[in-house]
Enzyme design. Structure first.
Site, PDB file in Angstrom:
ATOM      1  CG  ASP A   1      -2.178   0.817   0.858  1.00 27.47           C
ATOM      2  OD1 ASP A   1      -2.558   1.081  -0.458  1.00 27.47           O
ATOM      3  OD2 ASP A   1      -2.894   1.128   1.761  1.00 27.47           O
TER       4      ASP A   1
ATOM      5  CG  HIS B   1       0.564   2.850   3.984  1.00 20.05           C
ATOM      6  ND1 HIS B   1       0.863   1.737   4.983  1.00 20.05           N
ATOM      7  CD2 HIS B   1      -0.738   2.939   3.684  1.00 20.05           C
ATOM      8  CE1 HIS B   1      -0.489   0.947   4.755  1.00 20.05           C
ATOM      9  NE2 HIS B   1      -1.021   1.855   4.144  1.00 20.05           N
TER      10      HIS B   1
END
Length: 974
Positions: A109, A378
């Site tokens: 991701d 993230h």
């Protein structure tokens, strides 16, 4: 991206549900990734039965931890130190609790892939790496040519020794493709869409897939097989990794597995007809299958996959700057943690009978370890979360920093027998806005967390204009005082400090009016200039000089005109101005900018018409203050630059301090849908070639690329610590203390995005409150270095670390009567301690992790089987040491050489070294037993395991270019 409560509720549900369901079918498997969530479940929710079941499932290989860090960290805007920290935190927990060590990654991701990551994962003992988000056009090309898998040599210097097999997810990425030809509902998501913390009472979640029944099972199977066959064409082996799940799935694992069981059985019963067999698998199972095919793989060198675009107008380059304040606090927290760890390690080693409770101290450090680890997520430091989640990260960072400051102050207190003399210590925090010292005598304690001797200037805010500074022997110390640019009631006291590696020094600051007083800076203010009218006038130049540089300002505009390096006499024309990109926030009118994306609708435009200038000169510091106004009569400025040049008196080491030009910018509040950049334009003939760093670890070459659409945004890159431009003879380096987006939009130019304030009406963004209406004022700091390529390559790596790890400044006040005279301070000067490494090495880590695991693997596994693993207290005898070589092979004739380090003499001040064990990057493997898979490549056709070396009896190790070496060090008892 949701609030913490909903994530906790969701995570608790997933693990309870999954573990119970895995026990019901021997064929079922599951992978778990982020330890922060697993640990919350393990510590707060899991029953004893659940815990036993987890142990059993891990043993059977049906539950597999992949990555194993606290989070799946972002790859673009994180610093290598913090990536290592969060991996080490998660791995330490997994090894201590289960005796297991993750060996595969699942970096599905992060928004783009850095070349640092494969190197770190190789160093951590991983056998294979997995990525997904790379440029859409590049992925399409790799897919067509069966090049989604390769052996990645992420580091040019470490090359083959730390290479790793890398799998890139195909166009379907990491979620199950949900289109079903026979249903308008999404397929394979039988538990629907997660709704937490208030799940629906009737258990009916939104968007639940059609259950598998006798009537639709054949159609379900056909849909699944068709997708498997479509993907099989894109890979070289007959093994297809078919991800089943997505964000926030498996909160009701029962309905998931019961439907999938039926489907898998059906396909396997009809495998002749379908031409496919299917099985539940972990990532490890998949990589094992591919490895055993024994193919020869292509090599990818050190080029990364940044930036990342998902379609022509979607360049994910905005998040390099989003929430600049969070990025700044995260990095400050990281450097405070670095200082606190080594300070505590010294204290434990050298004050065994000290009065501080070591367990309490470790908890204080752990609170900051956790906060710095989690923000590397993230959707954390990237600024791609809602304001509520940003505030959670901020609160956790502030709480951890408060704890570590308190710990450092109490260590100073204890080491100085302060109880007897009635002293109080505290750490001044710039954000609180209160002056650090008043009109009484004070101590200023300066701790240098780097393992080099540092000469630098520390700034102490005071509220009177004449002060004297003395060292512990009562000698006067060079200092300068002037009124602060921030406020007329506060003065900045600059003190020149020389501090050895990992040492602190104590200075006495007292009000005075004698010849020993700090030099008072002289201010000259120049009239505000209208930039629009400057064209017709003849040039008037104002030179401002230090020992190393002369900066010239154009008095018609009050802008910078040129910089001369006084040692080489190189002069470069340099102008700097603030510009803004105006961006669209209305999806009906075209591409938008948001937390992730940068989509400028035209070139950047200047923000100001008029600039005010003030020069404050002194014996140590010359500060040039430029204020940018929207027009000549505007009352308030929106942007400012404070440029500081340093002059170092005879007898002090001037190398790093004199060669940097420090710039602090003040930007904001911005208007909405504006993205602020500072563009530095030079007459260097750079051909628009830019260099930026990957994670403060290595440099990437960034040639300007022309695209059909969105060229400006697609030529933005992350700068975590370093960016530079150069021509044949001269280089201009920019060093930063937080991450920013950076680009070269013209020959000889480098522009840094400093701040963004956005609002858009994209429904998805509105649902998650992702509109980045950030009205803050940000104050990032940069250091500029200008000189020849060879001179700057000697300076910029050490300077980048000196900016990241500026000294920690603490204060001491006297609660009792007047202190003794400065001359009497020396009696208590018991800290002539120092740890130093050569300038091409960096002491990456010196800490006491406190883990209770045995470093002998067989013993550790045995202890866990016997149920003895968590007994006993934290281990304070094991010291974690990491040493990193800062240079690439061939980068510098001297500094790129291997370095021999004797660990016994390096750490002699901590005690007598008894034993050193070399470990994998996160500490969980003995390097001599670590046998990573060696994949066959065009370069190396033999397949086997990579091996390692023993440490000689005299504790001397040789560190080669770019290596990061990790050790456990044990000392003789005192």
């Amino acid at each position: 991206m949701k609030s913490k409560e909903s994530m906790h509720a969701y995570a608790a549900n997933v693990y309870t549900s999954v573990v119970e369901e895995l026990m019901k079918g021997k064929q079922r498997k599951f992978i778990a990734v982020e330890q922060e969530f697993f640990r919350l479940w393990w510590d707060a929710v899991a029953t004893d039965t659940h815990k036993q079941q987890v142990h059993q499932l891990l043993q059977e290989g049906r539950l597999e931890f992949v990555i194993g860090g606290q989070v799946m960290h972002d790859e673009a805007v994180t610093l290598i130190d913090d990536q290592i920290l969060q991996l080490t935190e998660g791995h330490g927990f997994l090894y201590e609790t289960f005796g297991i060590r993750p060996q595969f990654s699942w970096h599905v991701d992060p928004f783009g892939a850095s070349a640092t990551t494969p190197t770190l994962f190789a160093l951590a003992g991983f056998n294979a790496h997995l990525i997904s988000r790379i440029d859409y056009d590049l992925k399409a090309d790799m897919q067509k040519n069966k090049k989604l898998q390769f052996v990645w040599q992420g580091s040019p210097s470490l090359s083959e020794s730390q290479e790793i097999f890398t799998h890139t997810m195909d166009q379907y990425s990491y979620c199950t493709p949900s289109q079903l030809p026979f249903s308008n509902r999404s397929g394979f998501y039988w538990n629907g869409f997660a709704v937490f913390p208030d799940p629906p009472k009737d258990g009916v979640y939104p968007n639940m897939s059609l259950p598998v029944t006798d009537t639709n099972i054949h159609m379900y199977a056909q849909a699944m097989v068709a997708n498997i066959k479509e993907r099989a064409v894109w890979f070289r082996t007959n093994d297809v990794l078919w991800p089943w799940g997505c964000d926030k799935q498996f909160f009701n694992a029962s309905v998931q597995y019961s439907n999938m069981d039926l489907l898998l059985d059906y396909i396997n019963k009809h495998s002749d007809e379908f031409g496919v067999t299917v099985q539940y698998a972990t990532v490890g199972d998949y990589f094992q299958a591919v490895y055993s095919r024994n193919l020869t793989w292509e090599i990818r060198t050190s080029q990364d996959f940044l930036p990342y675009s998902t379609e022509p107008f979607q360049a994910w380059t905005g998040f390099y700057t989003s929430r600049s304040m969070l990025k700044g606090v995260a990095r400050r927290a990281s450097s405070l943690l670095y200082a606190g760890e080594s300070f505590f390690t010294q204290y434990v080693r050298t004050h065994p009978a000290g009065s501080i409770c070591k367990h309490g101290a470790l908890k204080q450090l752990q609170s900051l370890r956790w906060a710095v680890s989690e923000v590397q997520h993230h959707d954390g430091i990237t600024g791609t979360e809602s304001p509520k989640v940003t505030n959670m990260y901020m609160d956790n960072l502030m709480y951890g920093m408060f704890n570590v400051k308190k710990l450092m102050a109490s260590i100073i207190f204890d080491m100085n027998n302060a109880k007897k003399s009635g002293e109080v210590y505290y750490i001044y925090n710039k954000d609180s806005g209160k002056p650090g010292t008043t009109d009484t005598d004070h101590y200023v304690i300066v701790y240098n967390p780097l393992a080099w001797n540092i000469t630098t200037i520390v700034t102490v805010p005071v509220n009177i204009s004449s002060m004297s500074v003395y060292d512990e022997l009562g000698h006067s110390v060079p200092a300068q005082i002037q009124s602060s640019a921030e406020s007329h009631s506060i003065y900045d006291l600059y003190i020149l400090v020389e501090v050895s590696g990992l040492t602190y020094k104590k200075y006495n600051v007292k009000p005075s009016n004698d010849k020993q007083s700090a030099f008072i800076g002289r201010s000259i203010k120049y009239k505000r200039k209208d930039m629009m009218r400057s064209v017709q006038q003849s040039q008037k130049l104002l030179p401002v000089a230090s020992n190393c540089y002369e900066i010239v300002f154009d008095q018609n505009t009050n802008l910078m005109h040129s910089i001369t390096n006084r040692e080489t006499n190189q002069t470069v024309q340099v102008t700097q101005e603030f510009l803004e990109y105006h961006v669209n926030g209305d999806v009906t009118k075209g591409p938008i900018s948001d937390n992730y994306l940068f989509a400028p609708n035209s070139s950047a435009v200047p923000v100001s018409q008029a600039v005010g200038l003030e020069v404050v000169s002194g014996n140590l510091v010359t500060e040039i203050r430029q204020y940018f106004f929207s027009n000549v009569t505007a009352q308030y400025y929106t942007h400012a630059v404070f440029t500081r040049m340093y002059s170092v008196p005879e007898g002090y080491d001037a190398k790093l301090l004199c060669h940097r030009i420090e710039q602090e910018y003040s930007i904001g509040p911005l208007e909405v849908n504006r993205e602020a950049v500072l563009r530095t334009s030079t007459n260097l003939n750079t051909g628009q070639l830019l260099y930026t760093d990957d994670n403060g670890f290595q440099i990437q070459k960034r040639p300007f690329k022309a695209y059909v659409n969105n060229t400006a945004a697609r030529n933005y890159y992350p700068m975590v610590q370093t960016a530079y431009i150069e021509d044949d003879t001269t280089r201009l380096v920019l060093l930063a203390e937080r991450a920013h987006g950076v680009s070269s939009q013209g020959n000889g130019q480098v522009e840094v995005m400093l701040h963004r304030r956005l609002w858009n009406n994209l429904q998805w963004d509105l649902n998650y409150n992702l509109t980045l209406n950030d009205s803050s004022v940000v104050r990032p700091v940069f250091w500029l270095i200008l000189g020849t390529k060879s001179a700057t390559s000697v300076l910029y790596r050490t300077s980048g670390l000196a900016l990241q790890h500026r000294p920690v400044v603490m204060f001491g006040t006297f609660s009792g009567d007047k202190p003794e005279l400065p001359g009497q301070l020396q009696k208590r000067s018991a800290h002539s301690f120092s740890v130093t490494v050569p300038p091409n090495l960096h002491l990456q880590t010196l800490s006491i992790p406190g883990w209770r695991y045995s470093s002998n693997h067989a013993e550790q596994v045995r202890a866990i089987h016997m149920g003895k693993q968590k007994q006993g207290d934290a281990d304070f005898s094991r010291v974690l040491l990491r040493i990193r070589h800062l240079y690439e092979v061939g980068e510098d004739p001297v500094l790129s050489q291997p370095v021999m380090v004797n660990l016994k003499s390096l750490l002699k001040e901590l005690g007598s070294v008894k034993l050193v064990e070399e470990r994998s990057l996160t500490g969980t493997w003995d390097v001599n037993t670590l046998k990573r898979w060696k994949w066959k490549t065009v370069q190396n056709r033999s397949k086997g395991f990579s091996n390692s070396t023993k440490i000689p009896d005299d504790f001397t190790v040789t560190v080669h270019p770019k290596e990061i070496r990790t050790f456990f060090v044990y000392f003789q008892d005192q």
